[in-house]
Design an enzyme around this catalytic site. Structure first.
Site, PDB file in Angstrom:
ATOM      1  N   ASP A 136      -7.965  -5.206   0.082  1.00 55.99           N
ATOM      2  CA  ASP A 136      -8.466  -6.092  -0.964  1.00 55.99           C
ATOM      3  C   ASP A 136      -8.142  -7.561  -0.715  1.00 55.99           C
ATOM      4  OD1 ASP A 136      -9.766  -4.232  -2.534  1.00 55.99           O
ATOM      5  OD2 ASP A 136      -7.945  -3.648  -3.576  1.00 55.99           O
ATOM      6  N   HIS A 185       0.851  -1.188   0.000  1.00 53.36           N
ATOM      7  CA  HIS A 185       0.000   0.000   0.000  1.00 53.36           C
ATOM      8  C   HIS A 185       0.887   1.238   0.000  1.00 53.36           C
ATOM      9  CE1 HIS A 185      -3.201   2.791   1.122  1.00 53.36           C
ATOM     10  NE2 HIS A 185      -4.029   1.845   0.716  1.00 53.36           N
TER      11      HIS A 185
HETATM   12  C1  SDX Z   1      -6.515  -0.166  -2.837  1.00 52.00           C
HETATM   13  O1  SDX Z   1      -4.617   4.305  -2.073  1.00 52.00           O
HETATM   14  C2  SDX Z   1      -5.558   3.752  -1.422  1.00 52.00           C
HETATM   15  O2  SDX Z   1      -5.910   4.180  -0.353  1.00 52.00           O
HETATM   16  C3  SDX Z   1      -6.192   2.551  -2.115  1.00 52.00           C
HETATM   17  C4  SDX Z   1      -7.175   1.706  -1.280  1.00 52.00           C
HETATM   18  C5  SDX Z   1      -8.482   2.458  -0.997  1.00 52.00           C
HETATM   19  O3  SDX Z   1      -9.144   2.121  -0.002  1.00 52.00           O
HETATM   20  O4  SDX Z   1      -8.852   3.311  -1.800  1.00 52.00           O
HETATM   21  O5  SDX Z   1      -6.582   1.287  -0.052  1.00 52.00           O
HETATM   22  C6  SDX Z   1      -7.635   0.446  -2.073  1.00 52.00           C
HETATM   23  O6  SDX Z   1      -6.333   0.208  -3.982  1.00 52.00           O
HETATM   24  C7  SDX Z   1      -5.623  -1.206  -2.188  1.00 52.00           C
HETATM   25  C8  SDX Z   1      -4.443  -1.622  -3.071  1.00 52.00           C
HETATM   26  C9  SDX Z   1      -4.880  -2.729  -4.018  1.00 52.00           C
HETATM   27  N1  SDX Z   1      -3.805  -3.076  -4.955  1.00 52.00           N
HETATM   28  C10 SDX Z   1      -3.109  -4.208  -4.855  1.00 52.00           C
HETATM   29  O7  SDX Z   1      -3.273  -5.023  -3.956  1.00 52.00           O
HETATM   30  C11 SDX Z   1      -2.121  -4.437  -5.968  1.00 52.00           C
HETATM   31  C12 SDX Z   1      -0.803  -4.935  -5.419  1.00 52.00           C
HETATM   32  N2  SDX Z   1      -0.146  -3.853  -4.710  1.00 52.00           N
HETATM   33  C13 SDX Z   1       0.695  -2.991  -5.375  1.00 52.00           C
HETATM   34  O8  SDX Z   1       0.822  -3.005  -6.746  1.00 52.00           O
HETATM   35  C14 SDX Z   1       1.178  -1.735  -4.676  1.00 52.00           C
HETATM   36  O9  SDX Z   1       1.537  -2.078  -3.377  1.00 52.00           O
HETATM   37  C15 SDX Z   1       0.233  -0.535  -4.681  1.00 52.00           C
HETATM   38  C16 SDX Z   1      -0.265  -0.197  -6.074  1.00 52.00           C
HETATM   39  C17 SDX Z   1      -0.960  -0.787  -3.781  1.00 52.00           C
HETATM   40  C18 SDX Z   1       1.024   0.686  -4.131  1.00 52.00           C
HETATM   41  O10 SDX Z   1       1.949   1.090  -5.071  1.00 52.00           O
HETATM   42  P1  SDX Z   1       3.165   2.082  -4.786  1.00 52.00           P
HETATM   43  O11 SDX Z   1       2.964   2.835  -3.550  1.00 52.00           O
HETATM   44  O12 SDX Z   1       3.376   2.843  -6.043  1.00 52.00           O
HETATM   45  O13 SDX Z   1       4.358   1.089  -4.533  1.00 52.00           O
HETATM   46  P2  SDX Z   1       5.303   0.469  -5.606  1.00 52.00           P
HETATM   47  O14 SDX Z   1       4.523  -0.276  -6.601  1.00 52.00           O
HETATM   48  O15 SDX Z   1       6.229   1.551  -6.113  1.00 52.00           O
HETATM   49  O16 SDX Z   1       6.130  -0.560  -4.744  1.00 52.00           O
HETATM   50  C19 SDX Z   1       7.225  -0.189  -3.914  1.00 52.00           C
HETATM   51  C20 SDX Z   1       8.092  -1.412  -3.764  1.00 52.00           C
HETATM   52  C21 SDX Z   1       8.502  -2.004  -5.113  1.00 52.00           C
HETATM   53  O17 SDX Z   1       9.746  -2.646  -4.946  1.00 52.00           O
HETATM   54  P3  SDX Z   1      11.122  -1.913  -5.404  1.00 52.00           P
HETATM   55  O18 SDX Z   1      10.928  -1.566  -6.849  1.00 52.00           O
HETATM   56  O19 SDX Z   1      11.252  -0.732  -4.514  1.00 52.00           O
HETATM   57  O20 SDX Z   1      12.159  -2.983  -5.177  1.00 52.00           O
HETATM   58  O21 SDX Z   1       7.366  -2.449  -3.088  1.00 52.00           O
HETATM   59  C22 SDX Z   1       7.211  -3.567  -3.960  1.00 52.00           C
HETATM   60  C23 SDX Z   1       7.462  -3.031  -5.373  1.00 52.00           C
HETATM   61  O22 SDX Z   1       7.874  -4.041  -6.236  1.00 52.00           O
HETATM   62  N3  SDX Z   1       5.808  -4.011  -3.852  1.00 52.00           N
HETATM   63  C24 SDX Z   1       5.398  -5.255  -3.994  1.00 52.00           C
HETATM   64  C25 SDX Z   1       3.999  -5.208  -3.843  1.00 52.00           C
HETATM   65  N4  SDX Z   1       3.623  -3.953  -3.593  1.00 52.00           N
HETATM   66  C26 SDX Z   1       4.722  -3.215  -3.613  1.00 52.00           C
HETATM   67  N5  SDX Z   1       6.032  -6.386  -4.253  1.00 52.00           N
HETATM   68  C27 SDX Z   1       5.291  -7.508  -4.359  1.00 52.00           C
HETATM   69  N6  SDX Z   1       3.947  -7.525  -4.205  1.00 52.00           N
HETATM   70  C28 SDX Z   1       3.288  -6.387  -3.944  1.00 52.00           C
HETATM   71  N7  SDX Z   1       1.959  -6.409  -3.834  1.00 52.00           N
END
Ligand code: SDX
Length: 386
Positions: A315, A261
């Site tokens: 989620d 998140h």
């Molecule tokens: C919701 O914003 C809100 O408030 C949203 C929400 C709401 O109530 O409205 O809470 C609802 O949208 C929940 C999120 C649902 N999405 C997912 O579950 C999809 C999987 N999660 C991610 O793709 C990610 O964590 C996000 C999109 C939720 C957040 O993205 P960010 O803040 O842009 O983080 P990022 O993608 O830049 O990740 C940072 C690091 C990365 O690694 P590095 O490149 O630094 O090495 O963390 C890693 C990412 O690869 N990472 C994950 C991961 N989430 C982040 N690695 C593996 N699995 C994951 N799920």
């Protein structure tokens, strides 16, 4: 060249001042209008919470009764909208059907009184009331049935499940779904809410505001993740396969849906409550094998990614709850949308109270004074463009 620092994804950039909700991502705290989410989940109802979010304080007895009454008697949708939905392809995603239907409401209701509190209230009531009816209608229509109309003696959430399945649901099932709606109602400036605010800032109608937000919520990085969580659990298939499956994901650096998140660096407090709700359902209706896979996933991900602040988000467990309630997987995100309408409307109203159109800037990285090349002198190899 701009002097402002560019932040991809606007990370950490405030885009508004708001008194609607608050998140402390380090401590795992979520409040709506200052009230802890745990308190609301236990003591409030979705409609009372929606009132709190939109109008800023908990309603009194008469206010809540009047509000529930208005919502109850606005649930019906025009036959032209139902007929329009009958023309949608059955294979279309329900989020696309919902986005189109929400936008279509704008054809029937005027947009010309944004400064009038009575107009704001009527539009908010209308959207809260009709969105569940439209979600349920598409579900009936794609099965080849006529939509089931709302039943006036049923409360908001019971009526939604009734319209979906054409039978009055179990009391615990309706209660659990109502708590889910409360948990999903609002979450500061997430992507869909920002979308709603940007759209609202042009002074367009509230139906366009909600339609744009629905489109944004649909993506797998946002609300669409709940659907993908179940698909992941199905692909994993067994508790024994969790670790090898996830190790492969870590290796390929692929994102695991339902985890991570932008704001929370601990377990999402909503996921904790949803997990307890799932357990209540399993106790009454039988334990779900998917839950054992989910628990093992959470354990492995915490072990491997916990130190980087990646934990279960809202989620992750919502899909398990919805599945146990018999809601089809591709309706999980529409159910999220039903709830989030409350938050979008609260931000719409707040935006209008101190509106300035959103118009940020960019850092241009292209050329200047570039010559126009006559077509016969341009590259001709089509494969270069593929
Ligand atoms: C919701 O914003 C809100 O408030 C949203 C929400 C709401 O109530 O409205 O809470 C609802 O949208 C929940 C999120 C649902 N999405 C997912 O579950 C999809 C999987 N999660 C991610 O793709 C990610 O964590 C996000 C999109 C939720 C957040 O993205 P960010 O803040 O842009 O983080 P990022 O993608 O830049 O990740 C940072 C690091 C990365 O690694 P590095 O490149 O630094 O090495 O963390 C890693 C990412 O690869 N990472 C994950 C991961 N989430 C982040 N690695 C593996 N699995 C994951 N799920």
């Amino acid at each position: 060249m701009s002097t402002c620092e560019y932040k991809p994804g606007l990370e950490g950039v405030p885009v508004t001042q708001s008194s609607i909700s608050y998140v402390d991502g380090k401590q795992g705290i979520l409040e709506y209008r200052g009230i802890r989410i745990e308190d609301l989940a236990e003591k409030s109802s979705f409609l009372e919470t929606a009132y709190l979010l939109i109008w800023g304080e908990l309603p009194g007895v008469a206010e809540l009764e009047a509000f529930e009454h208005e919502v109850r008697y606005n649930r019906r949708v025009k036959f032209r909208i139902r007929d329009m939905m009958k023309c949608f392809p059955e294979s279309g995603h329900p989020m696309d059907a919902l986005q189109a239907s929400a936008a279509a409401l704008g054809l029937f209701y005027s947009r010309r009184a944004l400064e009038d509190p009575a107009y704001i209230r009527a539009a908010a009531v209308r959207l809260l009331a009709k969105i569940p009816t439209m979600v349920a209608a598409f579900q009936s229509i794609r099965k080849g049935n006529d939509p089931v109309g709302p039943q006036d003696d049923l409360d908001y959430t019971t009526n939604f499940l009734y319209m979906l399945n054409e039978r009055v649901p179990d009391e615990l099932a309706a209660h659990v779904l109502d708590v889910c709606l409360t948990l999903h109602a609002e979450h500061t400036i997430n992507a869909s809410t920002f979308s709603a605010m940007v759209t609202a800032s042009t002074l367009t109608d509230p139906y366009a505001v909600v339609a744009s937000a629905v489109g944004t919520l649909a993506g797998p990085l946002h609300g669409g993740a709940n659907e993908e969580v179940i698909q992941t659990i199905e692909e994993i298939g067994s508790v024994e396969n969790v670790r090898p499956y996830l190790e492969d994901c870590f290796e390929r650096k692929s994102k695991i849906m339902g985890f991570g998140h932008r704001v929370y660096k601990v377990k999402d407090p909503r996921a904790t409550i949803l997990q307890k709700l799932a357990e209540q359902l399993f106790e009454k209706f039988g334990r779900d094998e998917y839950y054992d896979i989910a628990l093992e996933m959470e354990r492995v991900i915490e072990e491997r990614l916990g130190s980087r602040g990646i934990f279960a988000n809202v989620d992750f467990y919502s899909g398990l709850v919805y599945r146990k309630l018999g809601i089809p997987v591709d309706l999980f995100t529409p159910v999220f949308a039903i709830a989030r309408v409350a938050g979008w409307l609260a931000h719409w109203k707040e935006q209008l109270e101190a509106n300035r159109i959103f118009r940020p800037t960019q850092i241009y990285t292209g050329p200047h004074d570039f010559p126009y090349t006559p077509i016969e002198q341009r590259r001709t190899n089509a494969s270069e463009y593929s």
